[in-house]
Design a protein around this motif. Structure first.
Motif, PDB file in Angstrom:
ATOM      1  N   SER A  89     -11.878   4.963  16.137  1.00  0.00           N
ATOM      2  CA  SER A  89     -11.541   4.234  14.910  1.00  0.00           C
ATOM      3  C   SER A  89     -10.202   4.708  14.363  1.00  0.00           C
ATOM      4  N   TYR A  99       0.869  -1.180   0.000  1.00  0.00           N
ATOM      5  CA  TYR A  99       0.000   0.000   0.000  1.00  0.00           C
ATOM      6  C   TYR A  99       0.902   1.225   0.000  1.00  0.00           C
ATOM      7  N   GLU A 105      -7.672   3.314   4.070  1.00  0.00           N
ATOM      8  CA  GLU A 105      -8.512   4.484   3.813  1.00  0.00           C
ATOM      9  C   GLU A 105      -9.953   4.303   4.290  1.00  0.00           C
ATOM     10  N   HIS A 106     -10.176   3.227   5.050  1.00  0.00           N
ATOM     11  CA  HIS A 106     -11.493   2.990   5.659  1.00  0.00           C
ATOM     12  C   HIS A 106     -11.298   2.845   7.166  1.00  0.00           C
ATOM     13  N   HIS A 164     -10.700  -8.988  15.794  1.00  0.00           N
ATOM     14  CA  HIS A 164      -9.990  -9.617  14.688  1.00  0.00           C
ATOM     15  C   HIS A 164      -8.511  -9.872  14.977  1.00  0.00           C
ATOM     16  N   TYR A 203     -13.629  -3.592  16.431  1.00  0.00           N
ATOM     17  CA  TYR A 203     -13.335  -4.474  15.284  1.00  0.00           C
ATOM     18  C   TYR A 203     -11.919  -5.040  15.423  1.00  0.00           C
ATOM     19  N   LEU A 243      -5.418  -4.005   4.593  1.00  0.00           N
ATOM     20  CA  LEU A 243      -6.538  -4.620   3.859  1.00  0.00           C
ATOM     21  C   LEU A 243      -7.749  -3.700   3.804  1.00  0.00           C
ATOM     22  N   HIS A 244      -7.855  -2.793   4.771  1.00  0.00           N
ATOM     23  CA  HIS A 244      -8.973  -1.838   4.810  1.00  0.00           C
ATOM     24  C   HIS A 244      -8.462  -0.405   4.696  1.00  0.00           C
ATOM     25  N   GLN A 285      -4.542  -5.829   8.948  1.00  0.00           N
ATOM     26  CA  GLN A 285      -5.938  -5.392   8.923  1.00  0.00           C
ATOM     27  C   GLN A 285      -6.060  -3.959   8.400  1.00  0.00           C
ATOM     28  N   LEU A 324     -11.416   1.603  10.913  1.00  0.00           N
ATOM     29  CA  LEU A 324     -11.653   0.366  11.650  1.00  0.00           C
ATOM     30  C   LEU A 324     -11.788   0.712  13.118  1.00  0.00           C
ATOM     31  N   VAL A 339      -7.511   4.817  10.835  1.00  0.00           N
ATOM     32  CA  VAL A 339      -7.453   4.785   9.388  1.00  0.00           C
ATOM     33  C   VAL A 339      -5.996   4.835   8.948  1.00  0.00           C
TER      34      VAL A 339
END
Length: 223
Positions: free
Chosen positions: A216, A129, A165-166, A176, A172, A162-163, A159, A168, A218
């Motif tokens: 959260s 990334y 720019e979103h 995980h 969560y 894999l996500h 994690q 978490l 990011v």
């Protein structure tokens, strides 16, 4: 896997470091309890081996500080004391195992393996990334430099990539990454986020992790 070894007897410290390194562990070795805490504040480990009788801070004090900070890393205590009360004190303080001296190296290695059994294969061998690469085979973060990660650091960064720019949530990530550690709390997530931030800086990456404790997080490219 990354281990912290805190043992104040220099000959034993050296011998253990040599054996553990030969067994392909990445070992940080220190000689007193305060030095152990200084390392723990800066880095993440897959397991810690703490001698109880150490200068500055003993192994029990280090262990209590670790657990107070919601660090759930497995801890093996080493001590010359063989009394039941000493073993109980260590286990009550949050130790995962206890090994009295003298001990056989084979037994020490077996106890470490039992403590750090984790998932060792991942769906993606390498994740990329932006300017970073995450290599599952050697648990390494690469950019302009490279650093080794502990398993938890790896799984957390996996994690986040894999996500990317979103956001978490802390919940969560606990479910995980720390599903097998019910004692892990939001402070645990925040501590490991802090570790990863320092690792990203160490490899001179433009990638940043944003978010507040308990909220959260990011992973994104810096603007």
């Amino acid at each position: 896997m990354k281990l912290l070894l805190a043992e104040d007897t220099k000959d034993l410290n050296h011998a253990l470091t040599v054996v553990l390194t030969h067994e392909n562990y990445d070992v940080d070795s220190v000689f007193d309890g305060q030095e152990a805490l200084d390392h723990i504040a800066k880095d993440s480990y897959d397991a810690m081996i703490l001698d109880i009788m150490m200068p500055k801070k003993d192994g029990i004090e280090v262990l209590k500080e670790v657990r107070k900070n919601n660090i759930v890393t497995p801890v093996l205590l080493l001590t010359a004391k063989a009394e039941v009360d000493d073993r109980v004190t260590g286990l009550d303080a949050g130790a995962d195992d206890y090994l009295p001296k003298p001990f056989a190296m084979k037994e020490l290695l077996a106890r470490i393996r039992a403590m750090v059994r984790r998932r060792t294969s991942y769906n993606e061998q390498t994740l990329n990334y932006g300017d970073i690469s995450l290599n599952a085979e050697v648990l390494e973060l690469d950019c302009k430099n490279s650093v080794r990660l502990s398993i938890k650091e790896f799984e957390l960064l996996q994690q986040l990539i894999l996500h990317a720019e979103h956001p978490l949530s802390t919940e969560y990530l606990l479910s995980h990454v720390w599903a097998a550690e019910p004692d892990a709390q939001e402070d645990t997530v925040w501590l490991y986020i802090s570790y990863l931030k320092r690792k990203l800086q160490a490899v001179l990456s433009d990638i940043q992790i944003s978010g507040e404790k308990g909220g959260s997080f990011v992973l994104a490219k810096s603007v």
